[in-house]
Design a protein around this motif. Structure first.
Motif, PDB file in Angstrom:
ATOM      1  N   GLN A  61     -67.303 -10.606 -66.690  1.00 14.92           N
ATOM      2  CA  GLN A  61     -67.624  -9.854 -67.240  1.00 14.92           C
ATOM      3  C   GLN A  61     -68.238  -9.732 -68.238  1.00 14.92           C
ATOM      4  O   GLN A  61     -66.850  -9.634 -69.628  1.00 14.92           O
ATOM      5  CB  GLN A  61     -67.034  -7.731 -66.934  1.00 14.92           C
ATOM      6  CG  GLN A  61     -67.827  -7.272 -67.776  1.00 14.92           C
ATOM      7  CD  GLN A  61     -66.885  -6.578 -67.215  1.00 14.92           C
ATOM      8  OE1 GLN A  61     -66.310  -5.873 -66.568  1.00 14.92           O
ATOM      9  NE2 GLN A  61     -66.096  -5.244 -68.867  1.00 14.92           N
ATOM     10  N   THR A  62     -69.509  -9.444 -69.197  1.00 14.15           N
ATOM     11  CA  THR A  62     -69.591 -10.110 -70.430  1.00 14.15           C
ATOM     12  C   THR A  62     -69.937  -8.552 -71.224  1.00 14.15           C
ATOM     13  O   THR A  62     -70.779  -7.192 -70.197  1.00 14.15           O
ATOM     14  CB  THR A  62     -70.418 -11.128 -70.888  1.00 14.15           C
ATOM     15  OG1 THR A  62     -71.861 -10.642 -70.255  1.00 14.15           O
ATOM     16  CG2 THR A  62     -69.822 -12.190 -70.655  1.00 14.15           C
ATOM     17  N   SER A  63     -69.802  -7.998 -71.922  1.00 17.55           N
ATOM     18  CA  SER A  63     -70.676  -6.984 -72.754  1.00 17.55           C
ATOM     19  C   SER A  63     -71.434  -7.434 -74.745  1.00 17.55           C
ATOM     20  O   SER A  63     -70.029  -7.860 -74.844  1.00 17.55           O
ATOM     21  CB  SER A  63     -69.260  -5.997 -72.759  1.00 17.55           C
ATOM     22  OG  SER A  63     -69.784  -4.665 -73.967  1.00 17.55           O
ATOM     23  N   HIS A  64     -72.465  -6.948 -74.418  1.00 20.25           N
ATOM     24  CA  HIS A  64     -72.680  -6.991 -75.874  1.00 20.25           C
ATOM     25  C   HIS A  64     -72.562  -5.520 -76.318  1.00 20.25           C
ATOM     26  O   HIS A  64     -73.235  -4.783 -76.341  1.00 20.25           O
ATOM     27  CB  HIS A  64     -74.007  -7.165 -76.221  1.00 20.25           C
ATOM     28  CG  HIS A  64     -74.623  -8.645 -75.331  1.00 20.25           C
ATOM     29  ND1 HIS A  64     -74.675  -8.575 -74.106  1.00 20.25           N
ATOM     30  CD2 HIS A  64     -75.018  -9.613 -76.106  1.00 20.25           C
ATOM     31  CE1 HIS A  64     -74.568 -10.249 -74.106  1.00 20.25           C
ATOM     32  NE2 HIS A  64     -74.339 -10.977 -75.645  1.00 20.25           N
ATOM     33  N   ASP A  65     -71.458  -5.558 -77.624  1.00 18.21           N
ATOM     34  CA  ASP A  65     -70.973  -4.481 -78.473  1.00 18.21           C
ATOM     35  C   ASP A  65     -71.913  -4.340 -80.097  1.00 18.21           C
ATOM     36  O   ASP A  65     -72.427  -4.792 -80.458  1.00 18.21           O
ATOM     37  CB  ASP A  65     -69.925  -4.220 -78.037  1.00 18.21           C
ATOM     38  CG  ASP A  65     -69.481  -5.072 -77.289  1.00 18.21           C
ATOM     39  OD1 ASP A  65     -69.330  -4.317 -76.420  1.00 18.21           O
ATOM     40  OD2 ASP A  65     -68.018  -6.125 -77.388  1.00 18.21           O
ATOM     41  N   LEU A  66     -72.554  -2.869 -79.918  1.00 19.51           N
ATOM     42  CA  LEU A  66     -72.941  -2.703 -81.370  1.00 19.51           C
ATOM     43  C   LEU A  66     -72.563  -1.297 -81.665  1.00 19.51           C
ATOM     44  O   LEU A  66     -72.584  -0.726 -81.210  1.00 19.51           O
ATOM     45  CB  LEU A  66     -74.198  -2.782 -81.833  1.00 19.51           C
ATOM     46  CG  LEU A  66     -75.175  -2.193 -82.604  1.00 19.51           C
ATOM     47  CD1 LEU A  66     -74.892  -3.272 -82.779  1.00 19.51           C
ATOM     48  CD2 LEU A  66     -76.758  -1.567 -82.333  1.00 19.51           C
ATOM     49  N   GLU A  67     -72.367  -1.455 -83.001  1.00 18.44           N
ATOM     50  CA  GLU A  67     -71.404   0.113 -83.677  1.00 18.44           C
ATOM     51  C   GLU A  67     -71.751   0.107 -84.323  1.00 18.44           C
ATOM     52  O   GLU A  67     -72.224  -0.151 -85.681  1.00 18.44           O
ATOM     53  CB  GLU A  67     -69.620   0.052 -83.823  1.00 18.44           C
ATOM     54  CG  GLU A  67     -69.349   1.241 -84.469  1.00 18.44           C
ATOM     55  CD  GLU A  67     -68.163   1.795 -83.696  1.00 18.44           C
ATOM     56  OE1 GLU A  67     -66.850   1.044 -85.197  1.00 18.44           O
ATOM     57  OE2 GLU A  67     -67.321   0.948 -83.089  1.00 18.44           O
ATOM     58  N   LEU A  68     -71.880   1.521 -85.540  1.00 17.82           N
ATOM     59  CA  LEU A  68     -72.909   2.135 -86.773  1.00 17.82           C
ATOM     60  C   LEU A  68     -72.001   3.382 -87.330  1.00 17.82           C
ATOM     61  O   LEU A  68     -71.793   3.908 -86.096  1.00 17.82           O
ATOM     62  CB  LEU A  68     -74.133   2.194 -86.580  1.00 17.82           C
ATOM     63  CG  LEU A  68     -75.568   1.091 -86.114  1.00 17.82           C
ATOM     64  CD1 LEU A  68     -76.939   1.558 -86.510  1.00 17.82           C
ATOM     65  CD2 LEU A  68     -75.686  -0.325 -86.780  1.00 17.82           C
TER      66      LEU A  68
END
Length: 652
Positions: free
Chosen positions: A462-469
């Motif tokens: 399982q892979t996740s592309h993570d983004l946070e501001l």
């Protein structure tokens, strides 16, 4: 209910844990001038804490009157938790809405040692002596570079008081006793001795609780002992721990049964046990500008469950062990012009094995993993507290599984995965700091998921592309921090109730906002709050647009503390949990949803010399509710009713 029993069985009997508790300091030891944070797996100053981290201090733990680490994470840290299935106080913690697989999408560490097991189980935190905890750090969001597989939802680090150089010399300790409704009894004692560079400690505890439901009794005995030596440039130590749990298993109810009597059980004979033994050694040394550290740990556990189907019992036994070796190094270099560079690199080696004995399985399972990681952070422009960091990790897994009952056909394979991250922050105004982070995190299927899957080959990584501001506004008196996040997952590993097996799902997404707020309302009054809003949905495939199960859209936690400074203290908290879909409602066809609920807790304490007397209560409104339900209007595990407690503590 009966159709859900295999799932409940796997969840309730695959309990595993590991933790390492170094030397406890005197309970009345004065708080240090700064709080030390371990965001880079090395101690750092409070001003360099991980971007977006929530830190729970020992003072906050004491004021809230929590009895175990799991409760502190939920009540003070605002993390959503689901009622345990096995009578224990170890609720299933969930960061950022990963439902029934929340434990597999979050890493829990204790003093550098990973608690997660390679199976479907929640980390057992109730055996950690709460009086030894220095702080708890909650880092939400993808963190696989430093902490490896399963860190998509975030990381929770429990840090104990272990630096003997800052402890008071001599012998110190405490005794704690509590009694409450449902025949709750909690007895704890700790003793620490510091003589120059050498320190030693021991902590013992016994918990007894009949709990809210019938056939719901829980008993736990634990002991923890450690020895530590401080020397020029570093320190080293060893800790040995042992815990024994016995639990009655009340089973699940239908909605009709819950509404008629939430305290009843339909499984009056079921019970289980969990025995754990752990040893951990650590060493730290500073060589010029380079910090060296390592942990070497070994743990063993025996888990047994007895489930009755009519007059006969189905017995499951698990014997497991895990070894971990984690050496690492950090180079701190002053570049000049106020710039400081921190380069961290390390290796994680884990060897895990498990033997299953039951009427339907004689499985031998193992997993070995090797990982190398590197992370570099530059702190620049001190006037604006500028920070930028880059990191990467490579981890290789080797899995083996064979079940003699299934014909002895081996099931093995190797998998590898990479993680990366980039993050930064900058104070654009005197009280306004902006931050951003992005990266890739991952997790691999554990032995329980791979042994009961839809495909012939091992489940995909399982892979996740993570983004946070993020943005933070305020100062120590008043501060608000907001984070907008998104996790785009491919091949999410999940139990599919429509296929009756574990599988890789079509692409899914978790996105939402988190808001942390704290304010000093008056000299004696302080308020804190945490809000999580998350949308968890399928983004493609036949379920596109549908909501994931067992994920509340909103969770709001708020606390108000009164500390007048005259020996008295009071703490009041509330938590609201929004509606969520039942655990089997993959196609969103169930006409009902799990109801929302609000719970209240409070504590009042008075200090009389070395004594502290306190009265506390949980679920003060006596709300009937549930946070765990695996079927549509069924598979319900009722949450606890109101419980009032009295306690006394003596420090010496």
């Amino acid at each position: 209910m009966n159709s859900l029993k295999p799932l409940a069985l796997a969840c309730a009997t695959s309990i595993a844990t590991a933790f390492s508790i170094p030397v406890a300091a005197h309970a009345d030891e004065a708080a240090p001038a700064t709080v030390v944070i371990t965001g880079s797996r090395f101690p750092s100053a409070e001003s360099l804490e991980p971007i977006g981290a929530t830190v729970i201090t020992r003072d906050e733990i004491r004021q809230a009157g929590v009895n175990d680490v799991n409760q502190a994470i939920r009540k003070i840290g605002g993390v959503f938790g689901r009622q345990s299935l096995d009578s224990s106080p170890d609720f299933a913690l969930d960061l950022r809405g990963f439902g029934t697989n929340s434990a597999q999408n979050m890493v829990i560490m204790v003093d550098g040692v990973r608690l997660n097991e390679n199976e479907l189980s929640n980390s057992v935190l109730s055996t950690i002596p709460i009086d030894t905890v220095e702080r708890i750090e909650i880092v939400r969001g993808g963190s696989s570079v430093l902490y490896g597989e399963g860190a998509t939802g975030g990381v929770i680090q429990i840090v104990t008081r272990k630096d003997a150089r800052h402890a008071q010399p001599g012998t110190h300790g405490s005794v704690f006793a509590e009694a409450g409704q449902f025949r709750e009894r909690d007895l704890r004692a700790q003793l620490a001795h510091v003589a120059g560079p050498i320190s030693a400690d021991v902590a013992v505890a016994r918990q007894d609780n009949a709990n809210y439901r019938a056939n719901n009794a829980f008993t736990q005995n634990s002991v923890s002992a450690g020895l530590q030596l401080a020397y020029t440039g570093g320190r080293a130590g060893v800790r040995v721990e042992s815990a024994r749990q016995d639990a009655r298993l009340p089973g699940s109810l239908t909605l009709a049964q819950f509404e008629a009597d939430p305290r009843q059980t339909r499984t009056p004979k079921d019970f289980g046990s969990l025995d754990t033994d752990r040893v951990n050694a650590f060493a730290e040394y500073r060589l010029g500008a380079v910090d060296l550290a390592a942990e070497l740990s070994h743990r063993e556990r025996d888990a047994e469950s007895n489930y009755y189907f009519g007059p006969s019992a189905s017995v499951m036994k698990y014997k497991g062990r895990q070894n971990q070796f984690s050496p690492r190094a950090r180079w701190l270099h002053d570049i000049g012009a106020g710039m400081l560079n921190e380069l961290v690199t390390g290796i994680d080696v884990i060897d895990w094995k498990r033997k299953t004995t039951s009427s339907f399985s004689l499985a031998d399972a193992s997993q070995k993993s090797k990982a190398f990681y590197v992370r570099d952070e530059l702190r620049f422009d001190p006037a604006h507290d500028g920070r930028v960091a880059l990191g990467a990790r490579r981890e290789i897994f080797d899995k083996d599984y064979v079940d003699a009952i299934m014909g002895g056909t081996p099931d093995n394979g190797a998998q590898a995965q990479n993680a990366w991250e980039a993050q930064g922050s900058y104070r654009v105004l005197p009280q306004l700091t902006l931050s951003a982070r992005g990266g890739q995190s991952y997790r691999v299927a554990n032995v329980d998921e791979n042994s009961f899957r839809t495909s012939l080959s091992l489940l995909k990584v399982q892979t996740s592309h993570d983004l946070e501001l993020g943005a933070s506004w305020g100062d120590d008196a008043r501060k608000v921090t907001a984070r907008a996040f998104r996790h785009k997952l491919d091949n999410e590993i999940f139990y599919d109730p429509t296929a009756f097996a574990n599988t890789n799902l079509d692409p899914t997404r978790r996105e939402g906002i988190e808001i942390d707020a704290e304010a000093q309302l008056a000299p004696a009054w302080r308020a804190t709050a945490h809000l999580q809003h998350v949308n968890a949905t399928f983004t493609s495939g036949p379920n596109a647009g549908r909501e994931m199960v067992l994920v509340p859209k909103n969770v709001l936690t708020a606390r108000l503390a009164w500390l007048p400074g005259n020996g008295q203290s009071a703490d009041v908290g509330a938590q609201w949990v929004d509606r969520q879909r039942y655990g089997s409602d993959f196609d969103n066809s169930c006409a009902a949803r799990m109801p929302s609920y609000v719970t209240f807790d409070a504590r009042y304490a008075v200090r009389l010399g070395p004594w502290e007397l306190a009265a506390s209560g949980l679920n003060l409104a006596d709300r009937r509710y549930f946070s765990n339900a695996f079927g549509c209007r069924s598979g319900i595990y009722p949450s606890d009713g109101r419980q009032l407690k009295l306690s006394a503590r003596y420090d010496f």
